[in-house]
Design an enzyme around this catalytic site. Structure first.
Site, PDB file in Angstrom:
ATOM      1  CB  CYS A   1      -1.008  -0.003   1.150  1.00  0.00           C
ATOM      2  SG  CYS A   1      -0.328   0.197   2.789  1.00  0.00           S
TER       3      CYS A   1
ATOM      4  CB  CYS B   1      -4.358   1.970  -1.634  1.00  0.00           C
ATOM      5  SG  CYS B   1      -2.590   2.266  -1.723  1.00  0.00           S
TER       6      CYS B   1
ATOM      7  CB  CYS C   1       2.837  -1.748  -8.225  1.00  0.00           C
ATOM      8  SG  CYS C   1       3.548  -3.343  -7.798  1.00  0.00           S
TER       9      CYS C   1
END
Length: 131
Positions: A10, A82, A89
């Site tokens: 996250c 999230c 990412c």
């Protein structure tokens, strides 16, 4: 049998990914090595620690960690929790599967939000286990 590795990510490795790691270490421990990290580090939120303590899971020794590329490349599954983590990412090796399980950020919200998100994460991990 060799355990697989799941990596929860996250934004700040403060609330959602910490709770996911705590639940997964309890629910998936027989089959999965479990880690969590953030795009940034915000420290583990004390309310996340308390929310997990309320259900008998101690995450008080967890640390808020940045994404570790060695863990990523050795993961079987990366789960973003999230939209910020989903978008930011790092690119994953082709052998690493990625899933997005979006949860509201309870930080700065009433206690009931920590409890709600904690319970939603538990349900998601239980559903994942039963796949």
């Amino acid at each position: 049998m060799t355990k697989k590795t799941i990596y929860f990510i996250c934004t700040g490795n403060s609330c959602r990914s910490q709770m996911a790691e705590g639940w997964a270490k309890q629910i998936l421990a027989d089959d999965w090595n479990v880690y969590s990290a953030g795009i940034e580090t915000h420290g583990v939120n004390p309310k996340a620690i308390e929310a997990m303590k309320e259900v008998g899971i101690d995450i008080s020794n967890h640390t808020s960690d940045l994404i570790d590329n060695n863990i990523i490349k050795n993961s079987n599954l990366v789960v973003t929790l999230c939209s910020d983590a989903d978008v930011n990412c790092p690119s994953l090796p082709t052998n690493v599967k990625k899933e997005h399980w979006g949860f509201d950020d309870p930080a700065g919200k009433p206690w009931s939000e920590f409890q709600r998100v904690r319970d939603e994460i538990k349900i998601a991990i239980e559903n994942f286990k039963s796949r």
